[in-house]
Scaffold this motif. Structure first.
Motif, short mmCIF file in Angstrom:
data_model
loop_
_atom_site.label_atom_id
_atom_site.label_comp_id
_atom_site.label_asym_id
_atom_site.label_seq_id
_atom_site.Cartn_x
_atom_site.Cartn_y
_atom_site.Cartn_z
N VAL A 133 0.71 -0.90 -0.20
CA VAL A 133 -0.30 0.08 0.37
C VAL A 133 0.26 1.07 0.49
O VAL A 133 1.05 1.42 0.85
N LEU A 134 0.38 2.12 -0.38
CA LEU A 134 1.20 3.47 -0.82
C LEU A 134 0.12 4.62 -0.50
O LEU A 134 -1.00 4.17 -0.85
N LYS A 135 0.55 5.72 -0.43
CA LYS A 135 -0.41 6.78 -0.28
C LYS A 135 -0.32 7.38 -2.13
O LYS A 135 0.82 7.23 -1.74
N ALA A 136 -1.10 7.97 -1.83
CA ALA A 136 -1.49 8.57 -3.52
C ALA A 136 -1.08 10.15 -3.17
O ALA A 136 -0.24 10.60 -1.94
N PRO A 137 0.15 10.59 -4.56
CA PRO A 137 0.65 11.33 -4.40
C PRO A 137 -0.07 12.68 -4.04
O PRO A 137 -1.54 12.72 -4.48
N GLU A 138 -0.08 14.16 -3.12
CA GLU A 138 -0.34 15.52 -2.92
C GLU A 138 -1.12 15.72 -4.30
O GLU A 138 -0.55 15.68 -5.60
N GLY A 139 -2.37 16.35 -4.41
CA GLY A 139 -2.60 16.93 -5.55
C GLY A 139 -3.46 16.26 -7.02
O GLY A 139 -3.81 16.87 -7.95
N MET A 140 -3.40 14.60 -6.57
CA MET A 140 -2.95 13.83 -7.74
C MET A 140 -4.82 13.44 -7.63
O MET A 140 -6.03 13.73 -7.32
N THR A 141 -5.11 14.09 -9.27
CA THR A 141 -6.86 13.68 -9.87
C THR A 141 -6.97 12.35 -9.92
O THR A 141 -8.24 12.13 -10.17
N GLU A 142 -6.62 12.49 -11.24
CA GLU A 142 -6.62 10.88 -12.32
C GLU A 142 -5.77 10.37 -12.34
O GLU A 142 -4.18 10.66 -12.65
N PRO A 143 -5.66 9.53 -11.60
CA PRO A 143 -4.15 8.03 -11.20
C PRO A 143 -3.84 7.93 -12.53
O PRO A 143 -4.74 7.86 -13.63
N SER A 144 -2.14 7.92 -12.36
CA SER A 144 -2.07 7.98 -13.88
C SER A 144 -0.61 6.65 -12.90
O SER A 144 -0.91 6.19 -12.40
N GLU A 145 -0.15 4.97 -14.29
CA GLU A 145 0.87 4.50 -13.84
C GLU A 145 2.34 5.89 -13.11
O GLU A 145 2.49 5.00 -12.12
N GLN A 146 2.29 6.74 -13.60
CA GLN A 146 3.10 7.83 -13.25
C GLN A 146 2.95 7.66 -11.39
O GLN A 146 4.41 7.43 -10.62
N ASP A 147 2.04 8.01 -10.87
CA ASP A 147 1.95 7.96 -9.18
C ASP A 147 1.91 6.50 -8.46
O ASP A 147 2.39 7.03 -7.20
N PHE A 148 2.57 5.67 -9.32
CA PHE A 148 2.97 4.32 -8.88
C PHE A 148 4.08 4.33 -8.17
O PHE A 148 4.70 2.98 -7.79
N MET A 149 5.72 5.71 -9.18
CA MET A 149 6.22 5.42 -9.21
C MET A 149 6.66 5.90 -8.01
O MET A 149 7.68 6.54 -8.17
N GLN A 150 7.12 4.50 -7.20
CA GLN A 150 7.97 5.68 -5.44
C GLN A 150 8.75 4.37 -4.82
O GLN A 150 8.12 3.14 -5.20
N PRO A 151 9.15 4.73 -4.30
CA PRO A 151 9.92 3.90 -4.35
C PRO A 151 9.18 2.98 -2.49
O PRO A 151 8.40 3.11 -1.79
N GLY A 152 10.25 1.94 -2.19
CA GLY A 152 9.70 1.07 -1.64
C GLY A 152 9.72 1.76 0.21
O GLY A 152 8.32 1.23 0.78
N THR A 153 10.45 2.46 0.38
CA THR A 153 9.91 3.21 1.13
C THR A 153 9.60 4.14 1.47
O THR A 153 8.93 4.88 3.23
N LYS A 154 8.80 4.35 0.82
CA LYS A 154 7.15 4.98 0.32
C LYS A 154 5.80 4.26 1.10
O LYS A 154 4.96 5.08 1.23
N GLN A 155 6.54 2.99 1.48
CA GLN A 155 4.60 1.92 1.71
C GLN A 155 3.96 2.29 3.02
O GLN A 155 6.02 2.79 3.56
N VAL A 156 3.18 1.99 3.13
CA VAL A 156 2.67 2.37 4.69
C VAL A 156 1.79 1.13 4.83
O VAL A 156 1.53 1.39 6.44
N ALA A 157 2.31 0.57 4.56
CA ALA A 157 1.72 -0.18 4.40
C ALA A 157 2.42 -2.05 4.01
O ALA A 157 2.13 -1.51 2.61
N ALA A 158 2.67 -3.24 4.06
CA ALA A 158 2.70 -4.79 3.20
C ALA A 158 2.24 -5.87 3.91
O ALA A 158 2.57 -6.01 5.02
N GLY A 159 1.78 -6.90 3.57
CA GLY A 159 1.50 -7.75 4.18
C GLY A 159 1.06 -9.45 2.85
O GLY A 159 1.67 -8.93 2.06
N TYR A 160 1.28 -10.56 3.43
CA TYR A 160 1.63 -11.84 2.63
C TYR A 160 -0.19 -12.66 3.48
O TYR A 160 0.20 -12.46 5.04
N ALA A 161 -0.28 -13.36 2.29
CA ALA A 161 -1.18 -14.80 3.55
C ALA A 161 -0.43 -15.72 3.02
O ALA A 161 -0.31 -16.27 1.21
#
Length: 333
Positions: A133-161
């Motif tokens: 899980v990442l936080k959407a960038p500030e001011g994002m209106t229509e999400p694009s692939e670019q909004d996902f281009m965040q390093p792993g340090t930006k994750q707010v949660a992660a998990g697996y089952a």
């Protein structure tokens, strides 16, 4: 012993550390519910007519299993309407999945590998779901692939089952790693391990040894030293374990130490690795680091890598800290 549910644990973590906003808690609960549904489908196996190939390929050109497609659909449908997400991305889909206009949008981005370890589906070996899980960038209106281009340090949660003899959910929100077991009668996730720690030293390693002839020199040197055992430079015997399902291999390491390796190799020297940075390496690196382990691509910390594309691949060395440091130093030399 008092049983603590996933919801109670998240609320108590929020009170203690003030780190889990209610939107994030609800999102994690929805992902947890989706994993229960996937567990149910996996558990039915041939009785549910869910085994075998779906007759299609994913974006990576890999043949999809029926359960790959089912799991992907379960995660999409479960998370669309909650109002916690702006968009999702899946290893099984070419581009991002925007939340339909009929539903409210949230401030988070969800990425997942709906069913990891597909080769094990039809032979009843542990498989699983990985999410980040990442936080959407500030001011994002229509999400694009670019909004996902965040390093792993930006994750707010992660998990697996892991869907094995027991179904378990392993989770971090940046305050340690906790494990929940699915009580199938009650349909509830129950906290069964708190603050999991990976031993810094180990005598176990996990790698696909059939690729040895293609390995680059640092990997070959490292594995040869372990295989030399008590008479070699390491002075101790090592065991090899390989389940070919990343969730199962990492879960073993989380519980008793070890190092998991999926290196780049000479078959396709231009490819940085096989595992996906966004859906597999980053969430697992976050979990492993939170448990006191380490995760690199051989050269640098995985979570520091700046993603450039949605399905970017990466070499992976993760697990017990001292072993990851050693094999990384061999690469850096």
């Amino acid at each position: 012993m008092k049983r603590i549910s996933l919801t109670q644990h998240l609320i108590e973590q929020q009170r203690l550390h003030n780190k889990i906003p209610s939107e994030l808690r609800l999102l994690i609960e929805v992902v947890g519910r989706a994993c229960k549904s996937i567990s149910h489908a996996v558990g039915k196996g041939a009785l549910g007519e869910v085994l075998g190939s779906a007759g299609s390929e994913n974006v990576q050109g890999e043949v999809q299993k029926k359960l790959d497609v089912i799991s992907n659909e379960i995660l999409l449908e479960a998370n669309e309407w909650g109002g916690h997400l702006a968009a999702m991305a899946s290893e099984e889909m070419e581009t991002i999945h925007r939340i339909p206009n009929r539903y409210p949008k949230g401030e988070y981005l969800l990425m997942f590998d709906p069913l990891d370890g597909s080769s094990n589906i039809d032979v009843n070996v542990s498989i699983g779901t990985i999410f980040s899980v990442l936080k959407a960038p500030e001011g994002m209106t229509e999400p694009s692939e670019q909004d996902f281009m965040q390093p792993g340090t930006k994750q707010v949660a992660a998990g697996y089952a892991v869907y094995g003899p027991q179904t378990v959910l392993v989770l971090t929100t940046g305050d340690g790693v906790h494990c929940f077991t699915l009580d199938r009668e009650m349909g509830a996730w129950v906290l069964t391990q708190k603050d999991i720690r990976i031993p810094e030293d180990t005598k176990e390693f996990a790698i696909n040894a059939s690729n040895e002839r293609h390995w680059f020199p640092p990997v070959k040197r490292y594995v040869d030293e372990m295989l030399a055992g008590v008479t070699g430079p390491r002075g101790k015997d090592f065991n090899m374990r390989w389940i070919a399902s990343m969730v199962a291999d990492v879960h073993r390491i989380l519980n008793r130490g070890g190092i998991f390796m999926y290196p780049a190799d000479a078959r396709e020297p231009g490819k940085p690795g096989k595992l996906r940075l966004m859906y597999e390496a980053n969430p697992m690196a976050f979990i492993v680091e939170q448990a006191g382990g380490a995760a690199t691509d051989g050269q640098q910390r995985i979570m520091d890598i700046q993603p450039e594309k949605l399905h970017q691949r990466v070499a992976v060395f993760l697990g017990s800290k001292n072993e990851v440091d050693r094999v990384t130093s061999y690469h850096q030399q």
